[in-house]
Scaffold this motif. Sequence first.
Motif, PDB file in Angstrom:
ATOM      1  N   ASN A  60      36.613 -20.870  21.807  1.00  0.00           N
ATOM      2  CA  ASN A  60      35.175 -20.752  21.560  1.00  0.00           C
ATOM      3  C   ASN A  60      34.791 -19.470  20.812  1.00  0.00           C
ATOM      4  N   CYS A  66      25.994 -27.692  21.874  1.00  0.00           N
ATOM      5  CA  CYS A  66      25.368 -28.666  22.765  1.00  0.00           C
ATOM      6  C   CYS A  66      24.924 -27.974  24.052  1.00  0.00           C
ATOM      7  N   GLN A  67      23.906 -28.499  24.669  1.00  0.00           N
ATOM      8  CA  GLN A  67      23.397 -27.918  25.909  1.00  0.00           C
ATOM      9  C   GLN A  67      24.443 -28.030  27.011  1.00  0.00           C
ATOM     10  N   SER A  68      24.398 -27.096  27.924  1.00  0.00           N
ATOM     11  CA  SER A  68      25.414 -27.021  28.975  1.00  0.00           C
ATOM     12  C   SER A  68      25.426 -28.272  29.858  1.00  0.00           C
ATOM     13  N   THR A  89      30.311 -29.391  20.493  1.00  0.00           N
ATOM     14  CA  THR A  89      30.759 -29.422  21.878  1.00  0.00           C
ATOM     15  C   THR A  89      31.731 -28.270  22.117  1.00  0.00           C
ATOM     16  N   SER A 128      35.838 -26.215  27.434  1.00  0.00           N
ATOM     17  CA  SER A 128      35.726 -25.782  28.822  1.00  0.00           C
ATOM     18  C   SER A 128      36.342 -24.395  28.968  1.00  0.00           C
ATOM     19  N   ASP A 129      36.029 -23.747  30.062  1.00  0.00           N
ATOM     20  CA  ASP A 129      36.599 -22.416  30.305  1.00  0.00           C
ATOM     21  C   ASP A 129      38.122 -22.479  30.333  1.00  0.00           C
TER      22      ASP A 129
END
Length: 625
Positions: free
Chosen positions: A369, A384-386, A403, A406-407
Motif C-alpha cells: 500500500n 475504496c471506503q474501509s 482496493t 489487507s494489513d
Amino acid sequence: MMRGRSDGVQKKRLITSVCIVAIFLGFLYVYYGSIFGSKINGTSALEYGSKSLRRLGSSYLGGDEDTDGKQEESSTRFGLENGEDDMTPKSFPVCDDRHSELIPCLDRNLIYQMRLKLDLSLMEHYERHCPLPERRYNCLIPPPRGYKVPIKWPESRDQVWKANIPHTHLAHEKSDQNWMVVKGEKIVFPGGGTHFHYGADKYIASIANMLKFPKDKINNEGKLRTVLDVGCGVASFGAYLLSSDVITMSLAPNDVHQNQIQFALERGIPAYLGVLGTKRLPYPSRSFELAHCSRCRIDWLQRDGILLLELDRLLRPGGYFAYSSPEAYAQDEEDLRIWREMSALVGRMCWTIAVKRNQTVIWQKPLTNDCYMEREPGTLPPLCQSGDDPDKVWGVSMEACITPYSDHDHRVKGSGLAPWPSRLTAPPPRLADFGYSKEMFEKDTEVWQQRVGSYWNLLSPKISSNTLRNVMDMKTNMGSFAAALKDKDVWVMNVVPEDGPNTLKLIYDRGLIGTVHDWCQAFSTYPRTYDLLHAWTVFSDIEKRDCSPEDLLIEMDRMVRPTGFIIIRDKLSVINFIKKYLVPLHWEAVATSDSSSDSDQDGDDIVFVIQKKMWLTSESLRDSE
C-alpha cells in the motif's frame, strides 16, 4: 313493417349462432393446440410465460399461478409419504429447435419482451437479466440438428464437430487471423487470434521472455498460475496456457461474436460468459496473477477508469496486466491520446510499466500500500471506503476506487502463496478469514479425496480416461472436490453459492478457478457444456429457500452434455424425488450408494449417479443419419 322486424330478428339470431360456433371452435383450437403443440417433437415454440401445462409446483411446468405466488406444497417438498406423487409428469415437452442454444439469463428475446431500459454504452444488455419464475421456459433444450458426442480432449483443443455449433461466421470474419477454419464436418482451430495470427504458443513465449521468466516459461516456476483473459475470442490463449500448468478464466460476452464461449467450452477450455459492464465480475479480490487483453475492444478510460479498477481489484499483489492493442504502439493522433490518458490513469493507480515491446505493454500492480499512501490528497481514483467488501460480488455494482491490501498482505508484500502445484494442498493464507484451521483444511482435503475415489469406482463401468473433461462442482466449500481430481485430465468450474460462506477466494488461492452463483437461477453457460455435474446437498439447500427443484433439474439437463453424468449427494428423500423424474428427463440411473462406502462422517447422505441419454428430435435424427 312486420316482415322487416322478422328479418331483423333472424339476422340477429344468425349472428349470435355464428359467434357461438366461432367461440366454440376457438376453444377447441386453443385446447387441442396446447396439447398437441407440446408433443410434436419440439416443433412448437414455448414462449416465456406459457400456460399450456398443468401446475406441478414448478415454474417450468406451471400453468395457473398459486395464491401469493407460492408453489404447491405437495410437489416441492421432499420426503412425501412412500415417495408417491401422482403429479409427476410422464414426459417434458421439447423446446423449439430455435432454442437449442438458450441461455435463460442472457437471452436478448427476454430483454426485448420485458422492455428493459438498459444503457447499451455500459454493456448492460450483456449482463444477466433472468426471467421471473412465471416467465421461464418449461421444456427441454434439444440438441442441434446432426449433433454428435463431442470430440475428446486433447484432440478437442484443435477441432470440434461443426454440427454441434453450426456457426461458421467467425471463420469467415476472422479468416485472416487464424481463429478457426471450416474443414468438412469439423471446425479446426489453428491457435491464432486477432493479435497473434501465427499462434498463441509463440505469443505466450514472447510474454514470458518480456518478463524475463526462467526459460521463457509463462508459469514462472509455479508462481504464475491463474489468469483472466478478457475478450478472449475462442479462448486459444487460455488453451495454450494449459500445457504450462496455467489455468485461465476465459471471459467474453454473448455479443456479436455470439458463440465464442460456446466454442471454447466445446473445445474443453475453461470459459465463462460475462462482461465488463456495470457489475463486478463474479470473482473475489486478488484472484489472478495475470490479466490479459489482446485487442479486446474495451474502452478502459470510461467512467473514470472503472473497468481498469475492476481489473485492479482482481489482480494479486505484484500481478500483471498484459495489453496488446494499437494504443500501445500506433502513432496516429487518437491512439496517442488514448495512450497518454491510460498512462496517466494507471500511474495514479500506482501501476508501473514492467516492460513494453513492439505492440504489447505489460503493467505491474504494486506489492504493498506504500504508493497509495504517498499520493497527493484528492488524487483520483480514490481508495475504496474501509467498509467496502472487495470479495462481495454477486449483483454488486463496480466502483471507481482502488482496493487497498489487507494489513497482512501489506506486511508480507504479496499473497504469501506457495508455487504450483504445492499451492493446491498448502493451507491458503486466507483460511483465517473464515475461522478455519489448518487441521480443518487438511481434513476436508482428505474427506473429498475419499469421496472422489468412491465416485470413480461407481463411474468406472461407464467411463474411460478421456470420457470427462468439463466438470462443475455446483456447491464447493474449500475446493477439495476439484483438488482430488488433480491427476485426472479434467478442469473444474467451482461454484460457491451466493448465500453461503464466500469461500471462493480459497479456491483461487489453491490455484483453482470458479464463480459465485444462485441456483434459484440459470447458470451463465450455453447448453450441453459440461461432462459431469456434482451436486452436494444443492437440492436440500434450495428447498430451504423455497425454490423449485424441478427448475433446477431442467437447468442441470440444459448444462450437461448428452451421455454426460450427474452425481447427486444428498438425503434419501431428495434422491427418491429425483428418481421420479428420470424418465421425463431422458436420464438413466447408473449407481446408488450410501455414504458409508467412502468412510464418510455424513452417514445420512446417499450418492446417486445418473447418465443423460442421447436423444434427438426427428429433424436432428434425420440430419445425423
